[in-house]
Design a protein around this motif. Structure first.
Motif, PDB file in Angstrom:
ATOM      1  N   ASP A 247      69.829  76.352  -9.926  1.00  0.00           N
ATOM      2  CA  ASP A 247      70.030  77.788  -9.702  1.00  0.00           C
ATOM      3  C   ASP A 247      71.107  78.493  -9.090  1.00  0.00           C
ATOM      4  N   ALA A 273      72.879  78.089 -15.793  1.00  0.00           N
ATOM      5  CA  ALA A 273      71.677  78.726 -14.423  1.00  0.00           C
ATOM      6  C   ALA A 273      72.038  79.956 -13.842  1.00  0.00           C
ATOM      7  N   THR A 274      70.278  81.002 -13.807  1.00  0.00           N
ATOM      8  CA  THR A 274      71.073  82.016 -13.110  1.00  0.00           C
ATOM      9  C   THR A 274      70.097  82.015 -11.500  1.00  0.00           C
ATOM     10  N   MET A 275      70.921  82.444 -10.795  1.00  0.00           N
ATOM     11  CA  MET A 275      70.006  81.882  -9.250  1.00  0.00           C
ATOM     12  C   MET A 275      69.169  83.724  -9.235  1.00  0.00           C
ATOM     13  N   PRO A 276      68.624  82.640  -8.494  1.00  0.00           N
ATOM     14  CA  PRO A 276      66.728  83.477  -8.310  1.00  0.00           C
ATOM     15  C   PRO A 276      67.367  84.427  -7.220  1.00  0.00           C
ATOM     16  N   ARG A 279      68.239  83.320  -3.270  1.00  0.00           N
ATOM     17  CA  ARG A 279      69.542  82.617  -3.182  1.00  0.00           C
ATOM     18  C   ARG A 279      70.964  83.582  -3.418  1.00  0.00           C
ATOM     19  N   ARG A 280      70.642  84.825  -4.234  1.00  0.00           N
ATOM     20  CA  ARG A 280      71.608  85.671  -4.327  1.00  0.00           C
ATOM     21  C   ARG A 280      71.515  86.258  -2.784  1.00  0.00           C
TER      22      ARG A 280
END
Length: 487
Positions: A247, A273-276, A279-280
């Motif tokens: 992530d 990867a794409t940060m959800p 998590r951001r």
């Protein structure tokens, strides 16, 4: 004395129109000193017959050189090298002996020690270029870009072409970014909060110089964009590489004494990867907890052909903690070198002052051309065209990878233009890349993206922005065969 017609020949590899090639040929002859003042050129009829072109082409070339004072016309006698033509410099070259400078002592700081990826200049000559960040000429809107460039050269835009902007930017380009590009990422910014840069790398350099010094610490993703790491090493700040997971950057792993966090949440470089969203928010909370700034590099959000991308980290920032870096290098072409910084006004004020001391501003004509291309709708049309093609290539690439049993280590949730790959343990992808290059296949080794001496050597990156769809499967077959040989 007349100049022999045999002096002239056309290079079949030359670029530009026949008229431009003839003009260049004659101008270079004059500038190099081969053609002297007062010498007569061949008649337009004779030169046209010799070169195999129409007489009007030669006549137009002569007319243009006449207007620029390279040539002069003497009635019915013909064309001659003008008395006012540029004169080549006359000097006697200085006889040089052996250099006595001790460059090891003279060079105060070295910038050549980093482990950078070497992208071959002749990558287009390779049949299977799985190379990242290059442009496919078949997808670029040459005609409309040319029209916008010509319009930017017009009398109406004379100031944008010739003026020294000092520390300012093209207002049309700023307006488009503020009213069109940024709202698509959920970001609202005033013109005073936007700065045009020479690409994303220049934006990252400006940011590092404004926010960091020897006493401060920067947290970076591991692996990360290798040029960013080398840039921060040169800033002499303290570095804290933070290993990423599926992530992206884990907020809890950011050291408590960090001053600036560099991250690529939408499309982690290079793992994709794409940060959800959760998590951001956690990363923002962590930055607020330790009073750190965040630099968000959103380098590839336009290439989201699998679905709409998540809102930028900057869009959920409530206290001005995030500095946003955008670029047109991937969506238009890397040679454009246009990017932008978005941040709070005090930060942009300092970044603008630093930029003005180093390069004043990006060229005004380039800014105005880009502003026209964007505002007239050509940019959005190109993005749609690129997205459709990249989707086809991505599907062909994933199918070929599955057919040959290769391992994908990371793929963008929303799209992008590359896949992060992992070869079996023991396979050195630096050696693999060298052997594949001899077979016309280009891949990028993964080691330079990692920090520290113990870097894994079995990762590699496959870009698909520049390789035709029909060549993807044969190229992957070459890669699979070479990996089998290595294993």
């Amino acid at each position: 004395m007349g100049i022999s017609v045999d002096t002239f020949f056309l290079n079949p590899q030359a670029q530009g129109t026949l008229q431009a090639q003839i003009q260049q040929m004659i101008a270079e002859g004059i500038l190099s000193g081969r053609f002297h003042v007062g010498e007569k050129l061949p008649s337009s009829r004779k030169l046209a017959a010799h070169l195999g072109v129409s007489r009007i082409t030669v006549t137009l070339a002569y007319t243009e050189l006449l207007a620029n004072d390279y040539l002069t016309s003497r009635g019915r006698s013909g064309y001659y090298v003008s008395d006012n033509a540029p004169v080549p410099p006359r000097y006697t070259p200085l006889r040089r002996g052996a250099e006595t400078v001790d460059w090891d002592r003279a060079i105060a700081r070295r910038f050549t020690l980093g482990d950078w990826l070497d992208k071959p200049a002749d990558w287009r000559d390779h049949r299977y270029p799985f190379i990242y960040g290059q442009t496919d000429p078949t997808l670029f809107d040459h005609a409309n870009w040319r029209r916008c460039a010509v319009r930017a050269l017009g009398q109406k835009d004379f100031a944008s072409l010739t003026a020294d902007y000092l520390d300012r930017d093209d207002p049309l380009l700023i307006e488009f970014i503020a009213r069109h590009t940024l709202p698509r990422r959920g970001i609202h910014a005033r013109p005073e909060e936007i700065l045009i840069t020479l690409g994303a790398q220049n934006a990252l350099w400006l940011t590092s110089r404004v926010l960091l010094d020897r006493s401060r610490k920067a947290a970076i993703e591991d692996p990360c964009y290798y040029a960013l790491r080398e840039l921060l090493v040169q800033s002499r700040c303290r570095l804290a590489p933070v290993p990423v997971d599926g992530d992206g950057l884990p907020p809890e792993a950011v050291p408590g004494d960090t001053d600036v966090i560099f991250t690529t949440p939408s499309h982690q470089s290079p793992t994709t990867a794409t940060m959800p969203r959760a998590r951001r928010q956690a990363l923002l909370d962590r930055a607020e907890e330790i009073d750190a700034m965040i630099v968000e590099d959103d380098y590839e959000f336009e290439l989201s052909f699998l679905g709409a991308p998540s809102p930028a980290l900057k869009s959920i920032d409530r206290d001005g903690r995030v500095i946003y870096v955008g670029s047109f290098s991937k969506s238009l072409f890397p040679g454009l070198r246009l990017g932008y910084l978005v941040g709070s006004e005090p930060f942009i004020r300092e970044a603008r002052a630093l930029r003005s001391m180093v390069l004043r501003h990006p060229p005004g004509h380039i800014q105005r051309t880009a502003a026209y291309f964007l505002s007239l709708g050509h940019y959005d049309a190109q993005i749609r065209r690129m997205s459709a093609t990249l989707l086809q290539r991505r599907q062909a690439l994933e199918a070929a990878i599955a057919a040959h049993g290769l391992t994908i280590a990371g793929r963008g949730v929303y799209g992008g233009s590359s896949l992060w790959m992992r070869a079996p343990e023991g396979v050195d992808t630096a050696d693999l890349a060298r052997r594949l290059q001899d077979r016309g296949v280009l891949i990028e080794r993964g080691a330079p993206f990692f920090a520290g001496p113990e870097r894994p050597g079995n990762f590699y990156r496959l870009g698909y922005s520049s390789i035709p769809t029909e060549r993807i499967a044969p190229g992957i077959e070459h890669i699979a065969r070479a990996i089998d040989e290595s294993a």
